[in-house]
Design a protein around this motif. Structure first.
Motif, mmCIF file in Angstrom:
data_model
loop_
_atom_site.group_PDB
_atom_site.id
_atom_site.type_symbol
_atom_site.label_atom_id
_atom_site.label_comp_id
_atom_site.label_asym_id
_atom_site.label_seq_id
_atom_site.Cartn_x
_atom_site.Cartn_y
_atom_site.Cartn_z
ATOM 1 N N SER A 82 68.627 26.989 24.977
ATOM 2 C CA SER A 82 67.871 28.122 24.836
ATOM 3 C C SER A 82 67.171 28.726 25.860
ATOM 4 N N ALA A 83 67.539 29.894 26.341
ATOM 5 C CA ALA A 83 66.725 30.562 27.616
ATOM 6 C C ALA A 83 66.479 32.206 26.916
ATOM 7 N N LEU A 84 65.915 31.993 25.694
ATOM 8 C CA LEU A 84 65.494 33.334 24.914
ATOM 9 C C LEU A 84 63.957 33.609 24.974
ATOM 10 N N PRO A 85 63.657 34.790 25.032
ATOM 11 C CA PRO A 85 62.215 35.237 24.935
ATOM 12 C C PRO A 85 61.472 34.527 23.872
ATOM 13 N N SER A 86 60.374 34.086 24.192
ATOM 14 C CA SER A 86 59.586 33.194 23.200
ATOM 15 C C SER A 86 59.409 33.824 21.736
ATOM 16 N N ASP A 87 59.344 34.919 21.658
ATOM 17 C CA ASP A 87 59.035 35.655 20.352
ATOM 18 C C ASP A 87 60.469 35.536 19.619
ATOM 19 N N ILE A 88 61.566 35.651 20.251
ATOM 20 C CA ILE A 88 62.814 35.640 19.699
ATOM 21 C C ILE A 88 63.395 34.250 19.228
ATOM 22 N N ALA A 89 62.992 33.500 20.187
ATOM 23 C CA ALA A 89 63.136 31.700 20.179
ATOM 24 C C ALA A 89 62.603 31.358 18.862
ATOM 25 N N LYS A 90 61.428 31.844 18.539
ATOM 26 C CA LYS A 90 60.686 31.112 17.382
ATOM 27 C C LYS A 90 61.539 31.076 15.892
ATOM 28 N N GLU A 91 62.222 32.384 15.861
ATOM 29 C CA GLU A 91 63.055 32.167 14.696
ATOM 30 C C GLU A 91 64.541 31.634 14.987
ATOM 31 N N VAL A 92 65.145 32.117 16.014
ATOM 32 C CA VAL A 92 66.347 31.730 16.286
ATOM 33 C C VAL A 92 66.465 30.083 16.500
ATOM 34 N N GLU A 93 65.745 29.535 17.304
ATOM 35 C CA GLU A 93 65.824 28.093 17.312
ATOM 36 C C GLU A 93 65.690 27.290 16.142
ATOM 37 N N LYS A 94 64.810 27.791 15.138
ATOM 38 C CA LYS A 94 64.746 27.191 13.999
ATOM 39 C C LYS A 94 65.770 27.440 13.123
ATOM 40 N N ASN A 95 66.553 28.264 13.260
ATOM 41 C CA ASN A 95 67.772 28.614 12.734
ATOM 42 C C ASN A 95 68.839 27.626 13.001
ATOM 43 N N PHE A 96 69.004 27.405 14.291
ATOM 44 C CA PHE A 96 69.860 26.282 14.948
ATOM 45 C C PHE A 96 69.568 25.004 14.299
ATOM 46 N N ALA A 97 68.172 24.568 14.444
ATOM 47 C CA ALA A 97 67.910 23.342 14.302
ATOM 48 C C ALA A 97 68.138 23.042 12.709
ATOM 49 N N GLU A 98 67.915 24.055 11.865
ATOM 50 C CA GLU A 98 68.038 23.643 10.362
ATOM 51 C C GLU A 98 69.378 23.315 9.984
ATOM 52 N N VAL A 99 70.423 24.002 10.822
ATOM 53 C CA VAL A 99 71.841 23.761 10.415
ATOM 54 C C VAL A 99 72.366 22.378 11.256
ATOM 55 N N GLY A 100 71.726 21.673 12.091
ATOM 56 C CA GLY A 100 71.966 20.482 12.562
ATOM 57 C C GLY A 100 71.993 20.723 14.110
ATOM 58 N N CYS A 101 71.985 21.538 14.702
ATOM 59 C CA CYS A 101 71.869 21.861 16.062
ATOM 60 C C CYS A 101 70.840 21.023 16.911
ATOM 61 N N VAL A 102 71.162 20.497 17.903
ATOM 62 C CA VAL A 102 70.085 20.028 18.783
ATOM 63 C C VAL A 102 69.639 21.165 19.987
ATOM 64 N N VAL A 103 68.429 21.526 19.984
ATOM 65 C CA VAL A 103 68.162 22.907 20.712
ATOM 66 C C VAL A 103 67.238 22.207 21.904
ATOM 67 N N ALA A 104 68.032 22.345 23.255
ATOM 68 C CA ALA A 104 67.001 22.282 24.276
ATOM 69 C C ALA A 104 66.512 23.434 24.716
ATOM 70 N N SER A 105 65.307 23.564 24.833
ATOM 71 C CA SER A 105 64.692 25.014 24.966
ATOM 72 C C SER A 105 63.899 24.908 26.084
ATOM 73 N N ASN A 106 64.023 26.412 26.625
ATOM 74 C CA ASN A 106 63.121 26.788 27.831
ATOM 75 C C ASN A 106 61.990 27.568 27.471
ATOM 76 N N ALA A 107 62.072 27.935 26.093
ATOM 77 C CA ALA A 107 60.918 29.105 25.678
ATOM 78 C C ALA A 107 59.732 28.385 25.299
ATOM 79 N N SER A 108 58.536 28.937 25.272
ATOM 80 C CA SER A 108 57.349 28.444 25.086
ATOM 81 C C SER A 108 57.103 28.323 23.547
#
Ligand SMILES: NC(=O)c1ccc[n+]([C@@H]2O[C@H](COP(=O)([O-])OP(=O)(O)OC[C@H]3O[C@@H](n4cnc5c(N)ncnc54)[C@H](OP(=O)(O)O)[C@@H]3O)[C@@H](O)[C@H]2O)c1
Length: 353
Positions: A82-108
């Protein structure tokens, strides 16, 4: 080996482009989808990435890929960079982790959450223990692992060997940060050319708190923050890539300059021992010339270009408990794209993927 499918979120941005550069030819990972905002979705990558800024052309394999939305039903891969802006990452990364994805994130967005590992593989790989705590706390099938802010990474890699050998009392840092750190479209040319801007929103707090978390120790399922004091002043300068930091360190034990150079230059960690594909042989390179490091000359240093931090001007301060030095690290490689790729390589090597 069969490559692992990955998706890149935020594929059109400064870090997303670097991710494409680092992953399209990776020995372990295979890009199966690329995602960005609604503005880019449904377009071919070559049309969406209008601000492609790297010296190489967009790789053939990626040019005609269609950009999708940042939705796990569209991206398809279990491993997500994930190289998303932080405010977007908050919701989007959660959506991915919830369904079983491993998120390696750059966002704060998740870096400072108690149950989220904030990892530099050479410095604190043991913090990956938090993955289990996170999954249990949140009931997620997947999880999020974050890398630090681009200014934090170079600093933490240099502080770690000094901390372990001499102890740290106080650290003062003044930064000269590249314009690529501001993402796209970035700082207007009219404001940064022939100028220095002595303010980068939220940056100083991130560098202070993230260093204390990364250099902290895990106890009873959480990180006990390191206990040294740290003050940071951040400046934006007209350099394209490569953050420079001048660092003033008060150690607990007396510090000999030659010994400090030795511990810095001999520093290595799990990525080197495991021979991970993106691990440079020397994570920290020490230079002895009086006028190095410099961003143009040193940002691509090392066996994996851009993945080493270069340190120079190592010298004594007022007395034997004070050490001064200057460091440079590449903000979009070691400080961002390379950091998530190395985190994912470590996860794979530790069978956590
Ligand atoms: N630049 C650095 O040196 C650096 C270093 C370390 C960490 N970071 C962090 O890494 C992240 C990315 O930084 P960057 O500099 O690459 O930013 P950037 O150049 O602004 O790129 C942002 C990316 O996110 C996408 N995006 C924006 N809004 C979106 C939305 N609503 N939904 C889905 N995708 C959206 C953009 O797609 P569109 O093109 O479609 O708008 C673009 O691909 C940030 O969290 C930043 O803090 C950056």
């Amino acid at each position: 080996m069969k490559k692992i499918d990955v998706s890149i979120l935020g594929c059109t941005g400064t870090v997303g482009q670097r991710l494409i550069e680092m992953v399209y030819n990776h020995p372990w990972f295979n890009i199966v989808s690329i995602a960005a905002s609604e503005r880019s979705a449904s377009k071919k990558y070559k049309e969406a990435a209008v601000n492609w800024h790297l010296p190489m052309d967009i790789p053939e394999e990626i040019r005609d890929m269609t950009v999708v939305n940042t939705d796990p039903r569209e991206t398809g891969a279990r491993l997500v960079f994930s190289a998303l802006p932080s405010d977007i990452a908050k919701e989007v990364e959660k959506n991915f982790a919830e369904v079983g994805c491993v998120v390696a994130s750059n966002a704060s967005a998740y870096r400072m959450e108690k149950d989220v590992p904030l990892v530099i593989p050479e410095v604190n790989p043991d913090h990956l223990q938090l993955i289990e705590v996170q999954r249990e706390n949140r009931g997620w099938d997947g999880y999020i692992v974050t890398d630090p802010n681009c200014t934090t990474i170079g600093l933490a890699m240099v502080l770690k060997p000094i901390y372990d050998r001499f102890g740290l009392d106080t650290v003062y840092v003044s930064t000269m940060q590249a314009i690529s750190g501001a993402g796209l479209p970035g700082v207007p040319g009219l404001l940064i050319t022939d100028n220095i801007i002595p303010y980068i929103k939220d940056e100083e707090k991130k560098v202070m708190t993230e260093n204390l978390k990364i250099l902290g120790k895990i106890k009873d399922g959480e990180v006990k923050f390191a206990d040294f004091k740290i003050a940071v002043s951040c400046n934006r300068v007209p350099v394209i890539d490569g953050h420079t930091e001048t660092v003033f360190i008060k150690t607990k034990e007396p510090v000999d300059v030659e010994e400090a150079k030795k511990v810095l230059s001999e520093f290595e960690g799990e990525p080197q021992r495991l021979n991970l594909p993106s691990a440079p042989k020397k994570p920290v390179i020490v230079r002895n010339e009086e006028d190095r490091p410099q961003p143009r000359l040193d940002r691509m240093a090392g066996t994996v270009p851009g993945m080493s931090v270069t340190v120079g001007r190592v010298r004594q301060g007022f007395d034997e408990n004070h050490l001064l030095l200057t460091l440079i690290s590449h903000n979009t490689i070691r400080g961002a794209a390379g950091a998530v790729v190395l985190n994912a390589e470590l996860l794979y090597a530790k069978k956590l993927l």
